[in-house]
Design a protein around this motif. Structure first.
Motif, short mmCIF file in Angstrom:
data_model
loop_
_atom_site.label_atom_id
_atom_site.label_comp_id
_atom_site.label_asym_id
_atom_site.label_seq_id
_atom_site.Cartn_x
_atom_site.Cartn_y
_atom_site.Cartn_z
N UNK A 1 0.84 -1.19 0.00
CA UNK A 1 0.00 0.00 0.00
C UNK A 1 0.88 1.24 0.00
N UNK A 2 0.33 2.31 -0.49
CA UNK A 2 1.02 3.59 -0.54
C UNK A 2 0.19 4.58 0.28
N UNK A 3 0.83 5.29 1.19
CA UNK A 3 0.13 6.28 2.03
C UNK A 3 0.22 7.65 1.37
N UNK A 4 -0.94 8.31 1.26
CA UNK A 4 -1.01 9.66 0.71
C UNK A 4 -1.69 10.54 1.75
N UNK A 5 -1.12 11.71 2.00
CA UNK A 5 -1.72 12.65 2.94
C UNK A 5 -2.45 13.72 2.14
N UNK A 6 -3.75 13.84 2.37
CA UNK A 6 -4.58 14.81 1.68
C UNK A 6 -4.90 15.97 2.62
N UNK A 7 -4.86 17.18 2.08
CA UNK A 7 -5.20 18.38 2.86
C UNK A 7 -6.62 18.80 2.51
N UNK A 8 -7.31 19.35 3.46
CA UNK A 8 -8.70 19.78 3.27
C UNK A 8 -8.79 20.80 2.14
N UNK A 9 -9.71 20.57 1.22
CA UNK A 9 -9.94 21.49 0.12
C UNK A 9 -8.97 21.38 -1.04
N UNK A 10 -8.03 20.45 -0.98
CA UNK A 10 -7.02 20.35 -2.05
C UNK A 10 -7.48 19.41 -3.16
N UNK A 11 -6.89 19.60 -4.33
CA UNK A 11 -7.10 18.72 -5.48
C UNK A 11 -5.72 18.24 -5.89
N UNK A 12 -5.50 16.93 -5.81
CA UNK A 12 -4.20 16.36 -6.17
C UNK A 12 -4.39 15.30 -7.25
N UNK A 13 -3.38 15.19 -8.09
CA UNK A 13 -3.44 14.23 -9.19
C UNK A 13 -2.22 13.33 -9.15
N UNK A 14 -2.46 12.05 -9.34
CA UNK A 14 -1.40 11.04 -9.42
C UNK A 14 -1.64 10.23 -10.68
N UNK A 15 -0.56 9.71 -11.23
CA UNK A 15 -0.71 8.78 -12.36
C UNK A 15 -0.06 7.46 -11.99
N UNK A 16 -0.57 6.42 -12.58
CA UNK A 16 -0.09 5.07 -12.28
C UNK A 16 1.20 4.83 -13.06
N UNK A 17 2.20 4.33 -12.36
CA UNK A 17 3.47 3.98 -12.97
C UNK A 17 3.86 2.59 -12.50
N UNK A 18 4.89 2.03 -13.10
CA UNK A 18 5.32 0.68 -12.76
C UNK A 18 6.83 0.57 -12.89
N UNK A 19 7.43 -0.23 -11.99
CA UNK A 19 8.82 -0.63 -12.15
C UNK A 19 9.01 -2.01 -11.54
N UNK A 20 10.18 -2.59 -11.74
CA UNK A 20 10.42 -3.97 -11.31
C UNK A 20 10.47 -4.12 -9.79
N UNK A 21 11.01 -3.14 -9.10
CA UNK A 21 11.16 -3.25 -7.65
C UNK A 21 9.86 -2.97 -6.89
N UNK A 22 9.15 -1.95 -7.28
CA UNK A 22 7.96 -1.53 -6.54
C UNK A 22 6.66 -2.06 -7.12
N UNK A 23 6.66 -2.52 -8.33
CA UNK A 23 5.42 -2.93 -8.98
C UNK A 23 4.63 -1.69 -9.38
N UNK A 24 3.31 -1.72 -9.21
CA UNK A 24 2.47 -0.57 -9.52
C UNK A 24 2.52 0.42 -8.37
N UNK A 25 2.63 1.70 -8.70
CA UNK A 25 2.63 2.74 -7.68
C UNK A 25 2.09 4.03 -8.27
N UNK A 26 1.80 4.99 -7.40
CA UNK A 26 1.29 6.29 -7.83
C UNK A 26 2.42 7.30 -7.84
N UNK A 27 2.50 8.05 -8.92
CA UNK A 27 3.50 9.10 -9.09
C UNK A 27 2.77 10.44 -9.18
N UNK A 28 3.20 11.46 -8.42
CA UNK A 28 2.53 12.77 -8.51
C UNK A 28 2.56 13.31 -9.94
N UNK A 29 1.47 13.98 -10.33
CA UNK A 29 1.36 14.52 -11.67
C UNK A 29 0.79 15.94 -11.59
#
Length: 128
Positions: free
Chosen positions: A96-124
């Motif tokens: 699992x990946x922990x993301x901290x969200x702030x009240x009223x914010x809009x954040x975007x992540x895109x799905x990425x992949x690599x051999x060590x981590x597998x699928x993960x979210x990358x800030x966009x």
């Protein structure tokens, strides 16, 4: 006339007791997850699990968004079984990946992949 005044005051007091809706949306944050780019070399569906509950599925070139309460959120990405060849679920649960969200914010992540981590979210960037 007397009953209409009592009715009006009664109705107004009823509305005063109701919890006020927060029109600005400050109690929530918007999380956007996209699979717009071809960073994940598979045509399988990717399941988005929020707090270990399936919240959405993404195919290539799709984007989804969630209104979530602010604070820490656990996100897990997993290949989902489907009719496509090679799309079988694995035995191990992905990390699992922990993301901290702030009240009223809009954040975007895109799905990425690599051999060590597998699928993960990358800030966009929001790009709008």
């Amino acid at each position: 006339m007397r009953w209409s005044a009592f009715s009006l005051f009664g109705l107004l007091s009823f509305f005063a007791c109701l919890p006020q809706a927060n029109a600005t949306g400050e109690d929530y944050a918007v999380l956007i997850i996209s699979r717009e780019r071809l960073e994940v070399p598979t045509s399988c569906e990717i399941g988005v699990y929020i707090q270990d509950q399936l919240a959405g599925r993404l195919l290539q070139e799709q984007t989804t968004s969630f209104n979530l309460p602010y604070g820490k959120v656990s996100i897990r990405l997993k290949l989902e079984p489907s009719q496509m060849p090679g799309c079988k679920p694995g035995m191990l649960a992905p990390p699992a990946q922990e993301i901290t969200l702030k009240a009223g914010s809009v954040v975007k992540y895109r799905i990425a992949s690599n051999d060590q981590r597998g699928l993960y979210l990358r800030p966009a960037a929001l790009e709008y």
